[in-house]
Each structure stands twice: as C-alpha cells, then as structure tokens.
Design a protein around this motif. Structure first.
Motif, PDB file in Angstrom:
ATOM      1  N   ALA A   1      20.748   1.013  -0.493  1.00 28.46           N
ATOM      2  CA  ALA A   1      21.547   0.254  -1.455  1.00 28.46           C
ATOM      3  C   ALA A   1      20.839  -1.060  -1.821  1.00 28.46           C
ATOM      4  O   ALA A   1      20.753  -1.417  -3.005  1.00 28.46           O
ATOM      5  CB  ALA A   1      22.941  -0.018  -0.896  1.00 28.46           C
ATOM      6  N   LEU A   2      20.319  -1.764  -0.816  1.00 28.38           N
ATOM      7  CA  LEU A   2      19.582  -3.005  -1.082  1.00 28.38           C
ATOM      8  C   LEU A   2      18.331  -2.738  -1.913  1.00 28.38           C
ATOM      9  O   LEU A   2      18.008  -3.503  -2.832  1.00 28.38           O
ATOM     10  CB  LEU A   2      19.176  -3.686   0.227  1.00 28.38           C
ATOM     11  N   PHE A   3      17.638  -1.661  -1.583  1.00 29.63           N
ATOM     12  CA  PHE A   3      16.417  -1.307  -2.315  1.00 29.63           C
ATOM     13  C   PHE A   3      16.748  -1.022  -3.777  1.00 29.63           C
ATOM     14  O   PHE A   3      16.107  -1.546  -4.690  1.00 29.63           O
ATOM     15  CB  PHE A   3      15.734  -0.111  -1.644  1.00 29.63           C
ATOM     16  N   ASN A   4      17.765  -0.199  -3.996  1.00 30.99           N
ATOM     17  CA  ASN A   4      18.158   0.147  -5.363  1.00 30.99           C
ATOM     18  C   ASN A   4      18.599  -1.082  -6.149  1.00 30.99           C
ATOM     19  O   ASN A   4      18.251  -1.228  -7.328  1.00 30.99           O
ATOM     20  CB  ASN A   4      19.255   1.206  -5.367  1.00 30.99           C
ATOM     21  N   GLN A   5      19.367  -1.970  -5.506  1.00 28.96           N
ATOM     22  CA  GLN A   5      19.799  -3.199  -6.172  1.00 28.96           C
ATOM     23  C   GLN A   5      18.595  -4.028  -6.606  1.00 28.96           C
ATOM     24  O   GLN A   5      18.577  -4.581  -7.711  1.00 28.96           O
ATOM     25  CB  GLN A   5      20.676  -4.039  -5.239  1.00 28.96           C
ATOM     26  N   THR A   6      17.603  -4.111  -5.727  1.00 19.28           N
ATOM     27  CA  THR A   6      16.411  -4.901  -6.029  1.00 19.28           C
ATOM     28  C   THR A   6      15.638  -4.286  -7.184  1.00 19.28           C
ATOM     29  O   THR A   6      15.223  -4.990  -8.113  1.00 19.28           O
ATOM     30  CB  THR A   6      15.517  -5.044  -4.785  1.00 19.28           C
ATOM     31  N   VAL A   7      15.441  -2.978  -7.133  1.00 18.89           N
ATOM     32  CA  VAL A   7      14.742  -2.295  -8.240  1.00 18.89           C
ATOM     33  C   VAL A   7      15.507  -2.527  -9.545  1.00 18.89           C
ATOM     34  O   VAL A   7      14.910  -2.913 -10.561  1.00 18.89           O
ATOM     35  CB  VAL A   7      14.584  -0.785  -7.964  1.00 18.89           C
TER      36      VAL A   7
ATOM     37  N   ASP B   1       0.829  -1.211   0.000  1.00 15.89           N
ATOM     38  CA  ASP B   1       0.000   0.000   0.000  1.00 15.89           C
ATOM     39  C   ASP B   1       0.859   1.255   0.000  1.00 15.89           C
ATOM     40  O   ASP B   1       0.581   2.221  -0.728  1.00 15.89           O
ATOM     41  CB  ASP B   1      -0.931   0.027   1.217  1.00 15.89           C
ATOM     42  N   PHE B   2       1.900   1.263   0.838  1.00 15.07           N
ATOM     43  CA  PHE B   2       2.774   2.428   0.951  1.00 15.07           C
ATOM     44  C   PHE B   2       3.394   2.786  -0.403  1.00 15.07           C
ATOM     45  O   PHE B   2       3.281   3.921  -0.869  1.00 15.07           O
ATOM     46  CB  PHE B   2       3.873   2.159   1.988  1.00 15.07           C
ATOM     47  N   TRP B   3       4.037   1.807  -1.037  1.00 20.60           N
ATOM     48  CA  TRP B   3       4.732   2.099  -2.290  1.00 20.60           C
ATOM     49  C   TRP B   3       3.770   2.319  -3.447  1.00 20.60           C
ATOM     50  O   TRP B   3       4.049   3.122  -4.344  1.00 20.60           O
ATOM     51  CB  TRP B   3       5.754   1.010  -2.603  1.00 20.60           C
ATOM     52  N   GLU B   4       2.629   1.652  -3.423  1.00 22.31           N
ATOM     53  CA  GLU B   4       1.628   1.913  -4.453  1.00 22.31           C
ATOM     54  C   GLU B   4       1.139   3.355  -4.347  1.00 22.31           C
ATOM     55  O   GLU B   4       0.969   4.048  -5.367  1.00 22.31           O
ATOM     56  CB  GLU B   4       0.452   0.939  -4.325  1.00 22.31           C
ATOM     57  N   ASN B   5       0.944   3.823  -3.134  1.00 18.57           N
ATOM     58  CA  ASN B   5       0.534   5.204  -2.927  1.00 18.57           C
ATOM     59  C   ASN B   5       1.631   6.182  -3.359  1.00 18.57           C
ATOM     60  O   ASN B   5       1.343   7.203  -3.986  1.00 18.57           O
ATOM     61  CB  ASN B   5       0.160   5.434  -1.462  1.00 18.57           C
ATOM     62  N   ILE B   6       2.874   5.853  -3.058  1.00 19.01           N
ATOM     63  CA  ILE B   6       3.999   6.720  -3.438  1.00 19.01           C
ATOM     64  C   ILE B   6       4.081   6.869  -4.960  1.00 19.01           C
ATOM     65  O   ILE B   6       4.250   7.973  -5.474  1.00 19.01           O
ATOM     66  CB  ILE B   6       5.331   6.154  -2.882  1.00 19.01           C
ATOM     67  N   LEU B   7       3.953   5.757  -5.678  1.00 24.82           N
ATOM     68  CA  LEU B   7       4.129   5.803  -7.134  1.00 24.82           C
ATOM     69  C   LEU B   7       2.874   6.149  -7.910  1.00 24.82           C
ATOM     70  O   LEU B   7       2.943   6.821  -8.943  1.00 24.82           O
ATOM     71  CB  LEU B   7       4.631   4.450  -7.655  1.00 24.82           C
ATOM     72  N   PHE B   8       1.725   5.680  -7.423  1.00 22.10           N
ATOM     73  CA  PHE B   8       0.499   5.803  -8.212  1.00 22.10           C
ATOM     74  C   PHE B   8      -0.605   6.589  -7.509  1.00 22.10           C
ATOM     75  O   PHE B   8      -1.733   6.625  -7.991  1.00 22.10           O
ATOM     76  CB  PHE B   8      -0.019   4.408  -8.603  1.00 22.10           C
TER      77      PHE B   8
ATOM     78  N   LYS C   1      13.202   4.748  -6.704  1.00 21.29           N
ATOM     79  CA  LYS C   1      14.533   4.837  -6.070  1.00 21.29           C
ATOM     80  C   LYS C   1      14.765   6.237  -5.507  1.00 21.29           C
ATOM     81  O   LYS C   1      15.260   6.382  -4.385  1.00 21.29           O
ATOM     82  CB  LYS C   1      15.625   4.460  -7.067  1.00 21.29           C
ATOM     83  N   ASN C   2      14.398   7.257  -6.272  1.00 22.78           N
ATOM     84  CA  ASN C   2      14.556   8.630  -5.787  1.00 22.78           C
ATOM     85  C   ASN C   2      13.664   8.911  -4.587  1.00 22.78           C
ATOM     86  O   ASN C   2      14.096   9.553  -3.617  1.00 22.78           O
ATOM     87  CB  ASN C   2      14.264   9.632  -6.904  1.00 22.78           C
ATOM     88  N   ARG C   3      12.435   8.440  -4.641  1.00 23.27           N
ATOM     89  CA  ARG C   3      11.516   8.661  -3.521  1.00 23.27           C
ATOM     90  C   ARG C   3      12.018   7.945  -2.271  1.00 23.27           C
ATOM     91  O   ARG C   3      11.945   8.485  -1.172  1.00 23.27           O
ATOM     92  CB  ARG C   3      10.105   8.200  -3.891  1.00 23.27           C
ATOM     93  N   ALA C   4      12.522   6.724  -2.426  1.00 25.14           N
ATOM     94  CA  ALA C   4      13.067   5.980  -1.283  1.00 25.14           C
ATOM     95  C   ALA C   4      14.245   6.724  -0.663  1.00 25.14           C
ATOM     96  O   ALA C   4      14.349   6.821   0.559  1.00 25.14           O
ATOM     97  CB  ALA C   4      13.484   4.578  -1.716  1.00 25.14           C
ATOM     98  N   MET C   5      15.114   7.268  -1.498  1.00 24.77           N
ATOM     99  CA  MET C   5      16.267   8.011  -0.994  1.00 24.77           C
ATOM    100  C   MET C   5      15.814   9.260  -0.242  1.00 24.77           C
ATOM    101  O   MET C   5      16.328   9.564   0.835  1.00 24.77           O
ATOM    102  CB  MET C   5      17.192   8.400  -2.148  1.00 24.77           C
TER     103      MET C   5
ATOM    104  N   ALA D   1      16.244  10.027   3.770  1.00 23.66           N
ATOM    105  CA  ALA D   1      16.945  11.239   4.221  1.00 23.66           C
ATOM    106  C   ALA D   1      16.123  11.954   5.289  1.00 23.66           C
ATOM    107  O   ALA D   1      16.671  12.422   6.298  1.00 23.66           O
ATOM    108  CB  ALA D   1      17.220  12.163   3.037  1.00 23.66           C
ATOM    109  N   VAL D   2      14.832  12.035   5.093  1.00 21.67           N
ATOM    110  CA  VAL D   2      13.955  12.652   6.098  1.00 21.67           C
ATOM    111  C   VAL D   2      13.953  11.815   7.374  1.00 21.67           C
ATOM    112  O   VAL D   2      14.012  12.359   8.488  1.00 21.67           O
ATOM    113  CB  VAL D   2      12.523  12.842   5.540  1.00 21.67           C
TER     114      VAL D   2
END
Length: 123
Positions: free
Chosen positions: A88-94, A49-56, A107-111, A115-116
C-alpha cells in the motif's frame, strides 16, 4: 503533470521517497530500523539496482531478497498484513510521483514479488 518512470533517476526518486515513508511508518518501520537495522547507504543503491533491473532489465542487481526476508522473519515474525501494508505504501508513493505503463508495471511487479515472499517466507 506526472510522467512515467523513464530511467534510473526516476527509480532513485521513487525508492528514496518510498523509504522515507517506511523509516517512520508505525506498522512496518520497526522491521527496517530496529530489527534489520538497515544501513541505508548500502540498502538504497541495492534497491535502485533491484527496481531498475525489474523495470528495464539492466542486469545490475545481485542479491538474495528471499533469504534476507526469511532471516528477518526468524528475528521478528512478519505477517501477510506487513507485506500488504508495504504494498500500500509503495503504491501510494508510485501514484504520487508517476503515472503510465511503467508506473503500473512496477506496482504489479511489487505485488507479485510480495505474494511470492508471503508464500515462501511465512509458510
């Protein structure tokens, strides 16, 4: 040939592959398994749900990830390196699974989110 992230099914594929890495990762796996004692049956759908909301912009996520991470930091000190390793793990997986505008965006949103979290959790 890899495709871009197109829908919730792709989000689920990404999240599942990522957390399979995280569970056994020497640097951060213990935070999930030993400290937070994550219930994966509950956690994974929240992450979909979290990432679906972030992207879509699905508006199907409710939660307070900042509060959860602050609480986790109180139980076991986290460092900037933990967050960087997570990224790094997230980016590798993507990168292994997808390519395209949405893959770059996640990847940018995760970074940016990490950071926040570093700023609000560790300081």
């Amino acid at each position: 040939m890899k495709t871009d992230i197109r829908n919730r099914k792709d989000i689920e594929k990404l999240v599942n592959a990522f957390y399979e890495k995280v569970k056994t990762d020497e640097a951060i796996g213990y935070l999930f398994t030993d400290v937070a004692k994550v219930n994966w049956e509950l956690h994974l759908p929240k992450m979909y749900d979290f990432w679906e909301n972030i992207l879509f912009y699905s508006a199907n996520y409710s939660g307070s990830p900042m509060a959860v991470h602050k609480e986790l930091h109180q139980k076991s000190t986290m460092t900037q390196e933990h967050f960087q390793h997570w990224n790094a793990l997230f980016n590798q997986t993507v990168n292994k699974l997808f390519e395209g505008a949405k893959a770059d965006e996640i990847k940018n949103r995760a970074m940016n989110i990490s950071a926040v979290m570093i700023y609000k959790t560790l300081t």
